[in-house]
Design a protein around this motif. Sequence first.
Motif, PDB file in Angstrom:
ATOM      1  N   TRP A   1    -100.274 -15.797-103.928  1.00  0.00           N
ATOM      2  CA  TRP A   1    -100.798 -16.426-105.146  1.00  0.00           C
ATOM      3  C   TRP A   1     -99.700 -16.532-106.218  1.00  0.00           C
ATOM      4  O   TRP A   1     -99.535 -17.584-106.843  1.00  0.00           O
ATOM      5  N   CYS A   2     -98.979 -15.434-106.426  1.00  0.00           N
ATOM      6  CA  CYS A   2     -97.924 -15.441-107.446  1.00  0.00           C
ATOM      7  C   CYS A   2     -96.820 -16.437-107.095  1.00  0.00           C
ATOM      8  O   CYS A   2     -96.279 -17.110-107.976  1.00  0.00           O
TER       9      CYS A   2
ATOM     10  N   GLY B   1    -103.485 -13.517-110.648  1.00  0.00           N
ATOM     11  CA  GLY B   1    -102.359 -12.914-109.955  1.00  0.00           C
ATOM     12  C   GLY B   1    -102.228 -11.430-110.232  1.00  0.00           C
ATOM     13  O   GLY B   1    -102.015 -10.616-109.326  1.00  0.00           O
ATOM     14  N   VAL B   2    -102.369 -11.061-111.515  1.00  0.00           N
ATOM     15  CA  VAL B   2    -102.290  -9.642-111.887  1.00  0.00           C
ATOM     16  C   VAL B   2    -103.463  -8.867-111.295  1.00  0.00           C
ATOM     17  O   VAL B   2    -103.310  -7.739-110.800  1.00  0.00           O
TER      18      VAL B   2
ATOM     19  N   LEU C   1     -89.816 -13.691-106.068  1.00  0.00           N
ATOM     20  CA  LEU C   1     -91.092 -13.557-105.362  1.00  0.00           C
ATOM     21  C   LEU C   1     -90.947 -13.823-103.866  1.00  0.00           C
ATOM     22  O   LEU C   1     -91.686 -13.244-103.050  1.00  0.00           O
TER      23      LEU C   1
ATOM     24  N   LEU D   1     -92.871  -6.776-110.492  1.00  0.00           N
ATOM     25  CA  LEU D   1     -93.851  -7.579-111.222  1.00  0.00           C
ATOM     26  C   LEU D   1     -94.096  -7.028-112.623  1.00  0.00           C
ATOM     27  O   LEU D   1     -94.264  -7.788-113.584  1.00  0.00           O
TER      28      LEU D   1
ATOM     29  N   LEU E   1     -97.439 -18.710-110.117  1.00  0.00           N
ATOM     30  CA  LEU E   1     -96.727 -18.094-111.234  1.00  0.00           C
ATOM     31  C   LEU E   1     -95.249 -18.411-111.257  1.00  0.00           C
ATOM     32  O   LEU E   1     -94.607 -18.300-112.304  1.00  0.00           O
TER      33      LEU E   1
ATOM     34  N   GLU F   1    -104.334 -18.529-114.151  1.00  0.00           N
ATOM     35  CA  GLU F   1    -103.462 -18.251-112.998  1.00  0.00           C
ATOM     36  C   GLU F   1    -102.817 -16.877-113.119  1.00  0.00           C
ATOM     37  O   GLU F   1    -102.731 -16.116-112.144  1.00  0.00           O
ATOM     38  N   PHE F   2    -102.379 -16.571-114.302  1.00  0.00           N
ATOM     39  CA  PHE F   2    -101.712 -15.282-114.534  1.00  0.00           C
ATOM     40  C   PHE F   2    -102.691 -14.117-114.349  1.00  0.00           C
ATOM     41  O   PHE F   2    -102.369 -13.109-113.702  1.00  0.00           O
TER      42      PHE F   2
ATOM     43  N   GLN G   1    -102.839  -8.216-107.596  1.00  0.00           N
ATOM     44  CA  GLN G   1    -101.772  -7.239-107.404  1.00  0.00           C
ATOM     45  C   GLN G   1    -102.262  -5.819-107.665  1.00  0.00           C
ATOM     46  O   GLN G   1    -101.992  -4.893-106.898  1.00  0.00           O
TER      47      GLN G   1
ATOM     48  N   SER H   1    -101.988 -11.401-102.884  1.00  0.00           N
ATOM     49  CA  SER H   1    -101.482 -11.409-104.255  1.00  0.00           C
ATOM     50  C   SER H   1    -100.108 -12.061-104.344  1.00  0.00           C
ATOM     51  O   SER H   1     -99.844 -12.878-105.233  1.00  0.00           O
ATOM     52  N   CYS H   2     -99.222 -11.689-103.406  1.00  0.00           N
ATOM     53  CA  CYS H   2     -97.863 -12.228-103.464  1.00  0.00           C
ATOM     54  C   CYS H   2     -97.842 -13.728-103.189  1.00  0.00           C
ATOM     55  O   CYS H   2     -97.077 -14.473-103.817  1.00  0.00           O
TER      56      CYS H   2
END
Length: 498
Positions: free
Chosen positions: A358-359, A380-381, A441, A295, A363, A376-377, A384, A355-356
């Motif tokens: 969501w990405c 996600g970060v 992902l 990531l 993402l 969204e970004f 994570q 987290s994964c």
Amino acid sequence: DLSRKRRLTFFTIGLIFLLSGIEYAVILPTIWRYLQTLNAAPYFLGLSLSAFSFSGLLVGPLFGHWSDRTRTTKKMILFANIFEIVGNFMYFMGYSKWLLLCSRLVAGIGTGAGSSIFGFLTRNTVPDDRSTVFAAVMACRQAGLLLGPAFNIFLRLCNFQLGPFVVNKYTSPGGFMCLLWILLQFVVMFMYWDVIPQDDTHEGNGIIQEEVEEDVEENAASKPLVGPHELTGSYGTVTSVQIRATHVSPPPTPPPLEVKTSPFKNFSASREFLREEVVVLLAAQFITLFNQTALETMVTPMTQKFFNFGELENSIMYCMCGVEVIAGFLFVRWLSKRVAERVVLAVGLILCNISCVWCLIFLANPLGGFAWQLAEFIIGVFLQVLGLPFVAVAQVSLFSKITSEKTQGFSQGIRRSVGGLATIFGPLWAGGLTSNLYVMLGVMMGLLVLLTIMMVVSYERLVEPAATRDNLTVNANTIDHINSLCTNVSSYSFKKKK
């Protein structure tokens, strides 16, 4: 004085991890553009990030093995820092993409000292406090990740000539880190001690008991055992070794004993590392670091593509992530005193799975306008980074408890090498799939699901072995018994002399 040495030594260890975090944070936001100025292909980003981990993977077990045999870490740290200094100077020179790649390869050798340091911390902490100590050390590295982008804000303003070298926002991080590692050499020389005496006889995970037994062996090998009539020869000067020799060792003439034995005597790598619980923790080390570095590799090209972020914006982003991670480590340090490590590990895995997912949903193919894509970004970060401290602290603390203390440096080297493999394959995997995020992902999600299943199946085994806890209790009780005997016999000797 001993307490001061202890504090300074642990302060120096924190400083070492702080600089490792700063180095990572000042180089990562700029290395992508740096490679572009040297006409490097996109895959060179993954190669450069992986080269640093590859050399650390090779030398980690060697440094750990060395420290287990010598029980010293100071010389290893000084030796390892030389590679950090040389590697960062090569990065500062920056004549070609190949020199930059070699610079990260050389600097990575310096990370091998981390295995020795973790072994040192394991030998000098009791199991109940180990999670908090490891959390504090890891928080120092995250503090470096927080400070690194702040330094980058000023380093990006550099634009001048220094002899044959061009100093700009791309080369200056290498020169800056070279100076910091040189300063650290002097700090280690004057503020680091290998042997840290314990403040309390109950601390040290059995180390004191081990030292007492070695002293007894030296005494037994050099002269006959002391007779009971010799205990009254002075006012309270009877040592614990004499008491132990008289009351605990009844044979009159014991044969000479070997004082120092190799920590790797009767050591079996398969018996040590192929146990179910050890495999689960090594898998957790690999999969979480693989996902994290993948990531991280994806972030800078993604922010450039969708948000047109430059070095300043990326540095601010990493700075905010550093704040979140430090807060996470502080929370884990508080939580680890109240719940078991396996509970902390389970919480971290749940967060990583969320987290994964969501990405993968938001993402892989961002939709909506600029504001929605940015939101969204950020989420996600945030997710994570949130799960990282839980998994990192829990797995390293549990690993130190379920593996042998005598070979802890080597074991930590193996653990860090597994992490090194992850940080090699992660950037390579992400670097080749920046245009196909569903595949990238999706594999990460599959690895996390596999790890979660492994942890659920082995949950009952993710605890400190009962034999280790019993031995620690016996050691503490034995030391109490020796101290009590010393007091009683010294008092008896004084009264009889009077």
